[in-house]
Design an enzyme around this catalytic site. Sequence first.
Site, PDB file in Angstrom:
ATOM      1  N   ASN A  76      60.526  18.828  34.811  1.00 40.69           N
ATOM      2  CA  ASN A  76      61.780  19.595  35.027  1.00 40.69           C
ATOM      3  C   ASN A  76      62.796  18.670  35.391  1.00 40.69           C
ATOM      4  O   ASN A  76      63.895  19.182  36.165  1.00 40.69           O
ATOM      5  CB  ASN A  76      61.470  20.812  36.422  1.00 40.69           C
ATOM      6  CG  ASN A  76      60.914  21.843  35.857  1.00 40.69           C
ATOM      7  OD1 ASN A  76      61.446  22.523  34.852  1.00 40.69           O
ATOM      8  ND2 ASN A  76      59.756  22.475  36.548  1.00 40.69           N
ATOM      9  N   ASP A  92      59.207  17.521  29.540  1.00 44.42           N
ATOM     10  CA  ASP A  92      57.649  17.023  29.920  1.00 44.42           C
ATOM     11  C   ASP A  92      57.639  15.645  29.239  1.00 44.42           C
ATOM     12  O   ASP A  92      57.908  15.321  28.097  1.00 44.42           O
ATOM     13  CB  ASP A  92      57.034  18.271  28.944  1.00 44.42           C
ATOM     14  CG  ASP A  92      57.414  19.449  29.192  1.00 44.42           C
ATOM     15  OD1 ASP A  92      56.442  19.935  30.061  1.00 44.42           O
ATOM     16  OD2 ASP A  92      57.967  20.173  28.585  1.00 44.42           O
ATOM     17  N   GLU A 134      51.296  24.988  35.355  1.00 49.30           N
ATOM     18  CA  GLU A 134      51.493  26.481  35.111  1.00 49.30           C
ATOM     19  C   GLU A 134      50.169  27.386  34.457  1.00 49.30           C
ATOM     20  O   GLU A 134      50.655  28.097  33.939  1.00 49.30           O
ATOM     21  CB  GLU A 134      52.847  27.108  34.674  1.00 49.30           C
ATOM     22  CG  GLU A 134      53.998  26.558  35.414  1.00 49.30           C
ATOM     23  CD  GLU A 134      55.210  27.477  35.076  1.00 49.30           C
ATOM     24  OE1 GLU A 134      55.287  28.570  35.645  1.00 49.30           O
ATOM     25  OE2 GLU A 134      56.103  27.291  34.118  1.00 49.30           O
ATOM     26  N   ASP A 138      56.746  28.531  26.476  1.00 46.74           N
ATOM     27  CA  ASP A 138      58.001  28.044  25.958  1.00 46.74           C
ATOM     28  C   ASP A 138      57.852  26.322  25.925  1.00 46.74           C
ATOM     29  O   ASP A 138      59.125  25.846  25.623  1.00 46.74           O
ATOM     30  CB  ASP A 138      59.045  28.424  26.917  1.00 46.74           C
ATOM     31  CG  ASP A 138      58.389  28.546  28.647  1.00 46.74           C
ATOM     32  OD1 ASP A 138      57.305  28.091  28.719  1.00 46.74           O
ATOM     33  OD2 ASP A 138      59.250  28.985  29.486  1.00 46.74           O
ATOM     34  N   HIS A 139      57.018  25.621  26.322  1.00 44.92           N
ATOM     35  CA  HIS A 139      56.783  24.345  26.096  1.00 44.92           C
ATOM     36  C   HIS A 139      55.847  23.995  24.969  1.00 44.92           C
ATOM     37  O   HIS A 139      54.900  24.712  24.950  1.00 44.92           O
ATOM     38  CB  HIS A 139      56.266  23.716  27.419  1.00 44.92           C
ATOM     39  CG  HIS A 139      57.051  23.871  28.855  1.00 44.92           C
ATOM     40  ND1 HIS A 139      57.678  23.016  29.252  1.00 44.92           N
ATOM     41  CD2 HIS A 139      57.257  24.992  29.414  1.00 44.92           C
ATOM     42  CE1 HIS A 139      58.348  23.344  30.338  1.00 44.92           C
ATOM     43  NE2 HIS A 139      58.203  24.715  30.308  1.00 44.92           N
ATOM     44  N   ASP A 141      55.115  18.280  33.497  1.00 42.10           N
ATOM     45  CA  ASP A 141      56.149  19.018  33.294  1.00 42.10           C
ATOM     46  C   ASP A 141      57.366  18.632  34.487  1.00 42.10           C
ATOM     47  O   ASP A 141      57.162  18.967  35.948  1.00 42.10           O
ATOM     48  CB  ASP A 141      56.351  20.441  33.214  1.00 42.10           C
ATOM     49  CG  ASP A 141      57.372  21.216  33.316  1.00 42.10           C
ATOM     50  OD1 ASP A 141      58.509  20.702  33.311  1.00 42.10           O
ATOM     51  OD2 ASP A 141      57.464  22.537  33.295  1.00 42.10           O
ATOM     52  N   ASN A 189      52.699  22.232  29.590  1.00 44.26           N
ATOM     53  CA  ASN A 189      52.923  23.421  30.480  1.00 44.26           C
ATOM     54  C   ASN A 189      52.545  24.875  29.411  1.00 44.26           C
ATOM     55  O   ASN A 189      53.289  25.040  28.625  1.00 44.26           O
ATOM     56  CB  ASN A 189      54.331  23.418  30.853  1.00 44.26           C
ATOM     57  CG  ASN A 189      54.509  24.681  31.844  1.00 44.26           C
ATOM     58  OD1 ASN A 189      54.099  25.682  31.559  1.00 44.26           O
ATOM     59  ND2 ASN A 189      55.443  24.518  32.836  1.00 44.26           N
TER      60      ASN A 189
END
Length: 271
Positions: free
Chosen positions: A164, A233, A47, A262-263, A162, A20
């Site tokens: 989530n 992930d 994303e 951030d990933h 991802d 991501n």
Amino acid sequence: MSDTPATAATATPFSIATWNVNSLKVRLPHLLEWLAEASPTLVCLQETKLEDHAFPTAEIKAAGYQVAFSGQKTYNGVAIVSRLPLTDVVMGNPRFDDPQKRLISATVAGPDGDVRVVGAYFPNGQEVGSDKYAYKLQWLAALHDWLAGELAAHPRLALCGDYNIAPADEDVHDPAAWAGQILCSEPERQAFRDLVGLGLVDAYRLFPQAERSFSWWDYRNLGFQKNLGLRIDHVLLSAPLAERCTAARIERHLRKKERPSDHAPVIATLS
DNA sequence: ATGCCTTCGCCTCGAAGA
């Protein structure tokens, strides 16, 4: 000495990754650097936040990769970048009409036959009980229903993305604080187990891993520096691929770069 | 702590992410 042909002995192993990038516009330099450094065979991106006309096809092709993508403005957006040709590209889930661009599938030639790759950006859900949470659970149920047929049609399948969802407490830096919260709630974890129940294996857990291994860390509060993260992930492999999986790791060092996502990427290697 | 960081779009603040 080996009787393996030199071309095979020196070939880079087949590897499948997911990342991501939280805006491909911002993270394109990071992606190009990592493609050169890790040389993954194939990467599913989430994303991207780019409409298709703005996708950086030329830059990625110049790095030696082919692309397939399905994007939109501001939110969501998925892509597959691959050193090998991508065929039979399908966008979305035909069983779930969804304006949000979250799914892309393609076939590549693997080490032991074709591999079907499904790249997914699962809904976040925002808060348990919210409208977005209800959408997340519906999306998960539709993915499960569709994937059962996909696995029947393509026994060699990888579901990468991802999710989530932090599947278990060991995937959470503070399980007590996160208990029942979004990304950790029991319905979400059950949906993850239901996907596994279709015959998929979490590649990362096939191997011994360091405790407190995460793939996402909040930008706030020095989340990465304090390792306050979640493992959300995942690369899930069907049995024929899991049998050939020799390693899986999280590319944690990418989270240390300047202006990081951030990933961090997750990558699984197949023999 | 309705906070913190980062992105985008709108238009310099709000929404969303996780």
